[in-house]
Design a protein around this motif. Sequence first.
Motif, PDB file in Angstrom:
ATOM      1  N   THR A   5      -3.408  12.157  -4.001  1.00  0.00           N
ATOM      2  CA  THR A   5      -2.868  10.774  -4.628  1.00  0.00           C
ATOM      3  C   THR A   5      -1.948  10.205  -3.522  1.00  0.00           C
ATOM      4  OG1 THR A   5      -3.128  11.929  -6.766  1.00  0.00           O
ATOM      5  CG2 THR A   5      -2.370   9.786  -6.400  1.00  0.00           C
ATOM      6  N   PRO A   6      -2.658   8.892  -3.219  1.00  0.00           N
ATOM      7  CA  PRO A   6      -1.390   8.243  -2.367  1.00  0.00           C
ATOM      8  C   PRO A   6      -0.237   7.731  -3.041  1.00  0.00           C
ATOM      9  CG  PRO A   6      -3.437   7.095  -2.972  1.00  0.00           C
ATOM     10  CD  PRO A   6      -3.547   8.573  -3.477  1.00  0.00           C
ATOM     11  N   PRO A   7       0.693   7.678  -2.401  1.00  0.00           N
ATOM     12  CA  PRO A   7       2.166   6.916  -3.373  1.00  0.00           C
ATOM     13  C   PRO A   7       1.753   5.736  -3.797  1.00  0.00           C
ATOM     14  CG  PRO A   7       2.463   6.926  -0.964  1.00  0.00           C
ATOM     15  CD  PRO A   7       1.020   7.750  -1.093  1.00  0.00           C
ATOM     16  N   PRO A   8       2.469   5.281  -4.850  1.00  0.00           N
ATOM     17  CA  PRO A   8       2.540   3.940  -5.614  1.00  0.00           C
ATOM     18  C   PRO A   8       2.601   2.865  -4.755  1.00  0.00           C
ATOM     19  CG  PRO A   8       4.151   5.053  -6.476  1.00  0.00           C
ATOM     20  CD  PRO A   8       3.580   6.030  -5.498  1.00  0.00           C
ATOM     21  N   LEU A   9       2.028   1.863  -4.709  1.00  0.00           N
ATOM     22  CA  LEU A   9       2.246   0.714  -3.507  1.00  0.00           C
ATOM     23  C   LEU A   9       3.499  -0.135  -4.385  1.00  0.00           C
ATOM     24  CD1 LEU A   9       1.271  -0.966  -1.244  1.00  0.00           C
ATOM     25  CD2 LEU A   9      -0.355  -2.008  -2.653  1.00  0.00           C
ATOM     26  N   ARG A  10       4.345  -0.420  -3.648  1.00  0.00           N
ATOM     27  CA  ARG A  10       5.512  -1.223  -4.120  1.00  0.00           C
ATOM     28  C   ARG A  10       5.597  -2.690  -3.697  1.00  0.00           C
ATOM     29  NH1 ARG A  10       8.699   2.118  -6.902  1.00  0.00           N
ATOM     30  NH2 ARG A  10       8.851   4.134  -6.043  1.00  0.00           N
ATOM     31  N   ALA A  11       6.145  -3.692  -4.595  1.00  0.00           N
ATOM     32  CA  ALA A  11       5.812  -4.906  -4.487  1.00  0.00           C
ATOM     33  C   ALA A  11       6.545  -5.511  -3.175  1.00  0.00           C
ATOM     34  CB  ALA A  11       6.605  -5.754  -5.587  1.00  0.00           C
ATOM     35  N   GLY A  12       7.522  -4.891  -2.859  1.00  0.00           N
ATOM     36  CA  GLY A  12       8.424  -5.094  -1.433  1.00  0.00           C
ATOM     37  C   GLY A  12       7.280  -4.651  -0.314  1.00  0.00           C
ATOM     38  N   ALA A  13       6.719  -3.851  -0.441  1.00  0.00           N
ATOM     39  CA  ALA A  13       5.669  -3.704   0.382  1.00  0.00           C
ATOM     40  C   ALA A  13       4.697  -4.629   0.877  1.00  0.00           C
ATOM     41  CB  ALA A  13       5.121  -2.269   0.587  1.00  0.00           C
ATOM     42  N   LEU A  14       4.351  -5.296  -0.087  1.00  0.00           N
ATOM     43  CA  LEU A  14       3.333  -6.364  -0.236  1.00  0.00           C
ATOM     44  C   LEU A  14       3.847  -7.834   0.182  1.00  0.00           C
ATOM     45  CD1 LEU A  14       1.520  -5.625  -3.318  1.00  0.00           C
ATOM     46  CD2 LEU A  14       0.725  -5.023  -1.282  1.00  0.00           C
ATOM     47  N   ILE A  15       5.126  -8.102  -0.188  1.00  0.00           N
ATOM     48  CA  ILE A  15       5.639  -9.355   0.142  1.00  0.00           C
ATOM     49  C   ILE A  15       5.760  -9.513   1.772  1.00  0.00           C
ATOM     50  CG2 ILE A  15       7.610 -10.886  -0.216  1.00  0.00           C
ATOM     51  CD1 ILE A  15       6.119 -10.550  -2.811  1.00  0.00           C
ATOM     52  N   GLY A  16       5.172 -10.773   2.065  1.00  0.00           N
ATOM     53  CA  GLY A  16       5.068 -11.013   3.261  1.00  0.00           C
ATOM     54  C   GLY A  16       3.950 -10.426   4.482  1.00  0.00           C
ATOM     55  N   CYS A  17       3.003  -9.670   3.557  1.00  0.00           N
ATOM     56  CA  CYS A  17       1.731  -9.186   4.190  1.00  0.00           C
ATOM     57  C   CYS A  17       0.989 -10.455   4.407  1.00  0.00           C
ATOM     58  CB  CYS A  17       1.218  -7.977   3.451  1.00  0.00           C
ATOM     59  SG  CYS A  17       1.948  -6.620   3.317  1.00  0.00           S
ATOM     60  N   GLU A  18       0.264 -10.138   5.663  1.00  0.00           N
ATOM     61  CA  GLU A  18      -0.728 -11.128   5.806  1.00  0.00           C
ATOM     62  C   GLU A  18      -2.080 -10.687   5.147  1.00  0.00           C
ATOM     63  OE1 GLU A  18      -1.599 -11.849  10.074  1.00  0.00           O
ATOM     64  OE2 GLU A  18       0.689 -12.111  10.424  1.00  0.00           O
ATOM     65  N   VAL A  19      -2.736 -11.628   4.342  1.00  0.00           N
ATOM     66  CA  VAL A  19      -3.865 -11.435   3.685  1.00  0.00           C
ATOM     67  C   VAL A  19      -5.099 -12.045   3.942  1.00  0.00           C
ATOM     68  CG1 VAL A  19      -2.683 -10.300   1.599  1.00  0.00           C
ATOM     69  CG2 VAL A  19      -3.191 -12.808   1.663  1.00  0.00           C
ATOM     70  N   ARG A  20      -6.236 -11.621   3.697  1.00  0.00           N
ATOM     71  CA  ARG A  20      -7.564 -12.308   4.101  1.00  0.00           C
ATOM     72  C   ARG A  20      -8.430 -12.535   2.774  1.00  0.00           C
ATOM     73  NH1 ARG A  20      -9.017 -12.779   9.309  1.00  0.00           N
ATOM     74  NH2 ARG A  20      -7.370 -11.793  10.564  1.00  0.00           N
ATOM     75  N   ALA A  21      -9.133 -13.409   2.783  1.00  0.00           N
ATOM     76  CA  ALA A  21     -10.109 -13.534   1.508  1.00  0.00           C
ATOM     77  C   ALA A  21     -11.238 -12.342   1.888  1.00  0.00           C
ATOM     78  CB  ALA A  21     -11.043 -14.858   1.681  1.00  0.00           C
ATOM     79  N   ARG A  22     -12.104 -12.170   0.669  1.00  0.00           N
ATOM     80  CA  ARG A  22     -12.988 -10.961   0.537  1.00  0.00           C
ATOM     81  C   ARG A  22     -13.845 -11.315   1.797  1.00  0.00           C
ATOM     82  NH1 ARG A  22     -11.574  -6.357  -1.392  1.00  0.00           N
ATOM     83  NH2 ARG A  22     -10.492  -6.732  -3.345  1.00  0.00           N
ATOM     84  N   ASP A  23     -13.826 -12.482   2.153  1.00  0.00           N
ATOM     85  CA  ASP A  23     -15.069 -12.767   3.281  1.00  0.00           C
ATOM     86  C   ASP A  23     -14.418 -12.607   4.737  1.00  0.00           C
ATOM     87  OD1 ASP A  23     -13.703 -15.097   3.600  1.00  0.00           O
ATOM     88  OD2 ASP A  23     -15.250 -16.410   2.994  1.00  0.00           O
ATOM     89  N   GLY A  24     -13.087 -12.323   4.965  1.00  0.00           N
ATOM     90  CA  GLY A  24     -12.378 -11.969   6.152  1.00  0.00           C
ATOM     91  C   GLY A  24     -11.764 -13.266   6.588  1.00  0.00           C
ATOM     92  N   ARG A  25     -11.850 -14.371   6.057  1.00  0.00           N
ATOM     93  CA  ARG A  25     -11.099 -15.617   6.362  1.00  0.00           C
ATOM     94  C   ARG A  25      -9.468 -15.490   6.216  1.00  0.00           C
ATOM     95  NH1 ARG A  25     -10.470 -19.481   2.526  1.00  0.00           N
ATOM     96  NH2 ARG A  25     -12.096 -18.373   1.409  1.00  0.00           N
TER      97      ARG A  25
END
Length: 98
Positions: A5-25
């Motif tokens: 089981t992967p470790p839980p994802l923490r909010a601090g790891a998400l803040i500042g992450c670059e994200v894309r739309a489901r279509d890759g945009r």
Amino acid sequence: MPADTPPPLRAGALIGCEVRARDGRPLGRIADLETSREPDGRERITAAIVTGGRWGRLLGYERDQHTGPWLLERLAHHVIRRHTRHVPWTDLQLPPMT
């Protein structure tokens, strides 16, 4: 927690992450997260506040519902909010987490 089981994802790891739309945009970076409480008491991420400009926070003024001194509100609107959008969590594509 089982070994596979992967470790839980923490909010601090998400803040500042670059994200894309489901279509890759490309959409920008996560500035904040929105959650809701599940019946079992756990919090579940329902949406992200994504910004295409500066991703830093300005005393919480990146949120539309925050009210405060009018001068800071106007500054926040022109500097931060013009590049922010509320994106449902299911519409985001996250980068691979290590």
